[in-house]
Design a protein around this motif. Structure first.
Motif, mmCIF file in Angstrom:
data_model
loop_
_atom_site.group_PDB
_atom_site.id
_atom_site.type_symbol
_atom_site.label_atom_id
_atom_site.label_comp_id
_atom_site.label_asym_id
_atom_site.label_seq_id
_atom_site.Cartn_x
_atom_site.Cartn_y
_atom_site.Cartn_z
ATOM 1 N N THR A 396 0.829 -1.197 0.000
ATOM 2 C CA THR A 396 0.000 0.000 0.000
ATOM 3 C C THR A 396 0.868 1.253 0.000
ATOM 4 O O THR A 396 0.520 2.268 -0.599
ATOM 5 N N ALA A 397 1.987 1.199 0.695
ATOM 6 C CA ALA A 397 2.998 2.251 0.663
ATOM 7 C C ALA A 397 4.322 1.620 0.268
ATOM 8 O O ALA A 397 4.537 0.420 0.470
ATOM 9 N N GLN A 398 5.193 2.433 -0.310
ATOM 10 C CA GLN A 398 6.501 1.924 -0.718
ATOM 11 C C GLN A 398 7.637 2.454 0.154
ATOM 12 O O GLN A 398 8.775 2.020 0.030
ATOM 13 N N MET A 399 7.315 3.392 1.048
ATOM 14 C CA MET A 399 8.318 3.947 1.955
ATOM 15 C C MET A 399 7.622 4.439 3.207
ATOM 16 O O MET A 399 6.448 4.837 3.166
ATOM 17 N N THR A 400 8.333 4.420 4.338
ATOM 18 C CA THR A 400 7.815 4.957 5.597
ATOM 19 C C THR A 400 8.879 5.827 6.242
ATOM 20 O O THR A 400 10.069 5.728 5.932
ATOM 21 N N ASP A 663 17.109 4.731 16.987
ATOM 22 C CA ASP A 663 16.724 3.320 16.977
ATOM 23 C C ASP A 663 15.989 2.919 15.701
ATOM 24 O O ASP A 663 15.578 1.769 15.566
ATOM 25 N N SER A 664 15.815 3.840 14.753
ATOM 26 C CA SER A 664 15.139 3.482 13.500
ATOM 27 C C SER A 664 15.374 4.569 12.457
ATOM 28 O O SER A 664 15.736 5.693 12.795
ATOM 29 N N SER A 665 15.156 4.201 11.201
ATOM 30 C CA SER A 665 15.360 5.100 10.068
ATOM 31 C C SER A 665 14.223 4.933 9.077
ATOM 32 O O SER A 665 13.462 3.955 9.160
ATOM 33 N N PRO A 666 14.092 5.850 8.115
ATOM 34 C CA PRO A 666 13.135 5.636 7.031
ATOM 35 C C PRO A 666 13.413 4.297 6.348
ATOM 36 O O PRO A 666 14.572 3.910 6.160
ATOM 37 N N ALA A 667 12.354 3.597 5.992
ATOM 38 C CA ALA A 667 12.488 2.266 5.395
ATOM 39 C C ALA A 667 11.714 2.205 4.093
ATOM 40 O O ALA A 667 10.798 2.996 3.856
ATOM 41 N N ASN A 675 17.344 3.715 -3.659
ATOM 42 C CA ASN A 675 18.096 4.593 -2.770
ATOM 43 C C ASN A 675 17.335 5.896 -2.586
ATOM 44 O O ASN A 675 16.375 6.180 -3.306
ATOM 45 N N GLY A 676 17.769 6.676 -1.628
ATOM 46 C CA GLY A 676 17.237 8.013 -1.406
ATOM 47 C C GLY A 676 18.147 8.740 -0.449
ATOM 48 O O GLY A 676 18.655 8.154 0.508
ATOM 49 N N TYR A 677 18.394 10.002 -0.690
ATOM 50 C CA TYR A 677 19.307 10.783 0.147
ATOM 51 C C TYR A 677 18.535 11.611 1.163
ATOM 52 O O TYR A 677 17.578 12.302 0.824
ATOM 53 N N MET A 678 19.003 11.567 2.412
ATOM 54 C CA MET A 678 18.461 12.469 3.423
ATOM 55 C C MET A 678 19.001 13.876 3.188
ATOM 56 O O MET A 678 19.936 14.081 2.409
ATOM 57 N N ASP A 679 18.434 14.839 3.869
ATOM 58 C CA ASP A 679 18.830 16.225 3.672
ATOM 59 C C ASP A 679 20.251 16.457 4.190
ATOM 60 O O ASP A 679 20.775 15.669 4.988
ATOM 61 N N PRO A 680 20.904 17.522 3.748
ATOM 62 C CA PRO A 680 22.291 17.762 4.145
ATOM 63 C C PRO A 680 22.477 18.087 5.612
ATOM 64 O O PRO A 680 23.607 18.085 6.105
ATOM 65 N N LEU A 681 21.385 18.361 6.332
ATOM 66 C CA LEU A 681 21.466 18.599 7.768
ATOM 67 C C LEU A 681 21.117 17.347 8.556
ATOM 68 O O LEU A 681 20.668 17.409 9.700
ATOM 69 N N TYR A 682 21.311 16.188 7.926
ATOM 70 C CA TYR A 682 21.248 14.890 8.602
ATOM 71 C C TYR A 682 19.907 14.621 9.279
ATOM 72 O O TYR A 682 19.847 14.165 10.418
ATOM 73 N N THR A 693 15.267 12.778 -4.864
ATOM 74 C CA THR A 693 16.481 11.960 -4.889
ATOM 75 C C THR A 693 16.180 10.466 -4.808
ATOM 76 O O THR A 693 17.099 9.651 -4.895
ATOM 77 N N ILE A 694 14.914 10.127 -4.622
ATOM 78 C CA ILE A 694 14.547 8.709 -4.505
ATOM 79 C C ILE A 694 14.654 8.051 -5.872
ATOM 80 O O ILE A 694 14.048 8.497 -6.846
ATOM 81 N N THR A 695 15.463 7.003 -5.945
ATOM 82 C CA THR A 695 15.628 6.256 -7.188
ATOM 83 C C THR A 695 15.053 4.856 -7.016
ATOM 84 O O THR A 695 14.871 4.375 -5.895
ATOM 85 N N PHE A 696 14.801 4.201 -8.149
ATOM 86 C CA PHE A 696 14.048 2.959 -8.122
ATOM 87 C C PHE A 696 14.826 1.804 -8.748
ATOM 88 O O PHE A 696 15.844 2.008 -9.433
#
Length: 698
Positions: A396-400, A663-667, A675-682, A693-696
């Motif tokens: 139903t979703a492809q990312m959280t 204890d967790s990250s985007p999944a 892949n996908g890049y987080m923002d430059p401020l971590y 930036t999300i690639t498939f």
């Protein structure tokens, strides 16, 4: 405090399950996933493909798909620039949309999986603090800032391919094609891209940039600390207020009149526009890390012309809330096309994006300007981490966004199915705890030293974060700035009960006798914070120190600590003996080595100095970065400050987390996302990767 949300609002509201609930949750999820697996065997799937060449437009409808909390929305067509706000609510109806195809998008029509007709779905656990109102950008008052970078771009980009995972900070062109620095190191001149428009068609120019920056200065109530507390600009000559704003509204920013041009080109002001294609920043002293200040939310450029036409800024005490759900247009690859307050935000690729025809090599080397790889993105709020996990498992979703440790363990247990964000090893995303150095008995240095040596950090890390998920460092600097990190070559405080007891005895409390209980206040929605405190509480009991953990709501917690040093030093009793300075973790406002020196150990701290700690030498260390001192001089002064901070122990538990939320990250579903890049401020900007930036996988 002004209406502008302080940096504290980036101290994220966590959604994690307690240990007592973990077993029940896991059992329930397993049963649901088993049922979903049976269903999955009965449905067909198709592969995802992408093309970099234009495709003919086609109108398709999403297939019916039952989701945990579904909604009805209609994305605007690709050629529409209107932003709509829906008052519709979630129901058990299907998500229905009419979408057109575009280049660089998925062609899959798999029901409930991969993509539903060019729509990529992301689940997040809570509606953004500050909604979509970019006027809250100073102090990161909007979090997560979903449109940042994908809609609102900056003059300069960070090279994300070097930063993730290498922790190397480099700068590349974004809305500025290039820039020069004067021989004095105090004048930065940016040449802007030409023929760039905002998603609604308004032209991008230097006058737009000028208005964005002075608008933030105005909303700070013309505070000298408006630039996130960095004393870079001489604001004395500036006279920007209601009359200036009225002039800009009458003149406009597309073809400004002579009076407006005279104001915007006034070179006695620290930021000025000599022409429509050039913006100049004049700083008072050389600050070689100035480009790193152009990554913050207040550096994201929005359509100031649109803002002026829709009520402008508001006032310093009451900003314009129209933009809460009416996102101001940006120049980026995605534009907000649908909003339902507290429920979802819909994005569509910007058909006029200036970078859509860039060479692939340019995009690969600078992902933040990527046009994006899917036509539509739906970011929807889901009630719980468990529901997010079910959505991700069922397609139903492809990312959280981060799910919290209990549920994230299921992600880690299935590496063939799920991927997740791993933070750079030297990132500025840190965890730490503070002592109130101004109240009894944590105002006694030996008491603080007894505590730091009585806590078994190895066990605390293993039990709360997981093995290998947390690397201890010596703060306040973080390792990305190697020139200034751990200048005394110290080691993290050791676990040594004998030494801890010696310090307690020296403080006059042998075996803890006579020592009053210590209060530790935590936000109740931060399960990891509570778990961390409980482990430390048990450790301290071994040497006779009693800790009382007090749980309060996030708002109550913020009311205590979301204040500058100048407030806290006059209200020392509002802060407990032990606190979390930024909740679960901290992220820098600006990319510079002075960031955490200023935030944690100086009297100029705008937020985070819950130790209420400042000395002449720590203040001198921070000041040395701004007064034109050489690197060698800064190192000499800050080495003394480093020793004092280490010896005084106002903070403990400094560490860099492997996962975004500790204890967790985007999944994501690895069958879909590569892949996908987080923002430059971590992660200081958002809880999910930058959308474009999300690639498939195919």
């Amino acid at each position: 405090m002004s209406h502008l949300a302080p940096k504290s609002y980036r101290a994220r509201a966590r959604r994690a399950l307690s240990r007592t609930a973990t077993v029940i949750v896991v059992v329930v999820i397993i049963v649901i996933i088993a049922s979903a697996g049976i269903y999955a065997l009965m449905r067909s799937t198709s592969s995802t493909s992408f093309t970099s060449s234009p495709t003919s437009a086609a109108t398709t409808s999403l297939p019916t798909s039952t989701i945990t909390s579904s909604l009805t929305s209609s994305f605007t067509s690709l050629t529409s620039s209107a932003v709509t706000t829906s008052s519709s609510s979630f129901s058990t109806s299907s998500l229905t949309s009419s979408l057109t195809s575009s280049s660089r998008t998925s062609s899959s029509t798999s029901e409930g999986g991969v993509f539903d007709n060019n729509t990529f779905t992301v689940d997040i656990g809570s509606w953004p603090l500050g909604s979509l109102n970019q006027l809250l950008a100073p102090g990161a008052g909007i979090y997560p800032d979903l449109p940042a970078y994908a809609s609102w771009q900056t003059l300069v980009a960070v090279n994300l391919t070097a930063d993730y995972p290498g922790s190397v900070i480099q700068y590349l062109p974004d809305l500025a094609t290039n820039w020069t620095v004067s021989a004095s190191g105090t004048i930065y001149t940016f040449n802007l891209r030409q023929n760039v428009t905002f998603s609604n068609g308004d032209p991008f120019n230097a006058y737009q940039v000028w208005t964005v920056y002075y608008g933030f200065y105005y909303l700070s109530d013309n505070s000298t600390a408006w630039y996130n507390g960095y004393p870079l600009f001489n604001m004395a000559p500036v006279n920007f207020g209601p009359a200036s704003i009225s002039l800009l509204q009458q003149s406009g920013l597309i073809n400004p009149n002579s009076q407006a041009l005279a104001m915007m080109s006034n070179s006695s002001w620290p930021i000025y526009a000599p022409n429509q294609n050039t913006i100049v920043f004049q700083i008072t002293h050389p600050f070689q890390w100035f480009l790193g200040t152009l990554q913050a939310l207040l550096a994201c450029i929005y359509d100031a012309q649109y803002l002026l036409q829709n009520g402008a800024f508001g006032t310093p005490t009451s900003l314009n809330t129209y933009f809460n759900t009416n996102a101001i247009p940006g120049t980026g690859p995605y534009m907000v096309t649908s909003v339902s307050n507290l429920q979802y935000v819909g994005f569509t690729q910007n058909p006029t994006y200036w970078g859509k025809n860039l060479p692939e090599s340019t995009i690969v080397s600078n992902p933040v300007i990527d046009p994006g790889h899917v036509k539509n993105i739906l970011v929807k709020v889901v009630s719980s981490p468990t529901s997010e996990y079910i959505d991700l498992s069922s397609g139903t979703a492809q990312m959280t966004d981060p799910l919290g440790g209990a549920v994230f363990s299921l992600i880690l247990a299935n590496p063939e199915k799920f991927g997740y964000v791993t933070m750079p090893p030297a990132s500025g995303e840190m965890a730490l705890e503070s002592f109130n150095t101004q109240i009894y008995p944590t105002n006694i240095t030996d008491v603080r030293l007894a505590i730091v040596h009585a806590i078994n950090m190895t066990n605390l890390i293993s039990d709360s974060y997981g093995p290998g998920s947390y690397t201890q460092i010596v703060g306040p600097e973080y390792p990305a700035w190697s020139q200034f990190y751990d200048l005394g070559n110290y080691s993290p405080y050791s676990y040594n009960l004998t030494l801890a007891n010696q310090y307690l005895t020296a403080a006059g409390f042998p075996n803890g006798k006579g020592l009053p209980s210590l209060n530790w206040t935590l936000a109740s929605n931060c399960a990891l914070c509570i778990e961390r405190a409980s482990i430390a509480q048990a450790d301290l009991a071994q040497i006779g120190i009693n800790v009382v953990i007090q749980e309060v709501t996030f708002d109550q917690w913020c009311d205590l600590i979301c204040n500058p040093y100048s407030y806290l030093i006059n209200n020392t009793n509002t802060i407990s003996n032990i606190m979390d300075p930024e909740g679960q973790d901290a992220q820098p406002e600006f990319l510079s080595p002075v960031e955490y020196w200023t935030a944690f150990v100086t009297n100029n701290s705008a937020f985070s100095n819950t130790a209420i700690y400042s000395t002449p030498i720590t203040d001198a260390c921070a000041a040395s970065f701004f007064n034109g001192s050489s690197v060698a001089t800064i190192q000499s002064i800050c080495a003394q400050a480093q020793k004092q901070v280490y010896d005084d122990a106002p903070y403990w538990g400094w560490g860099i987390c492997k996962y975004l939320f500790g204890d967790s990250s985007p999944a994501w579903d690895k069958d879909v996302v590569q892949n996908g890049y987080m923002d430059p401020l971590y992660g200081g900007i958002s809880t999910i990767p930058i959308l474009n930036t999300i690639t498939f996988t195919s």
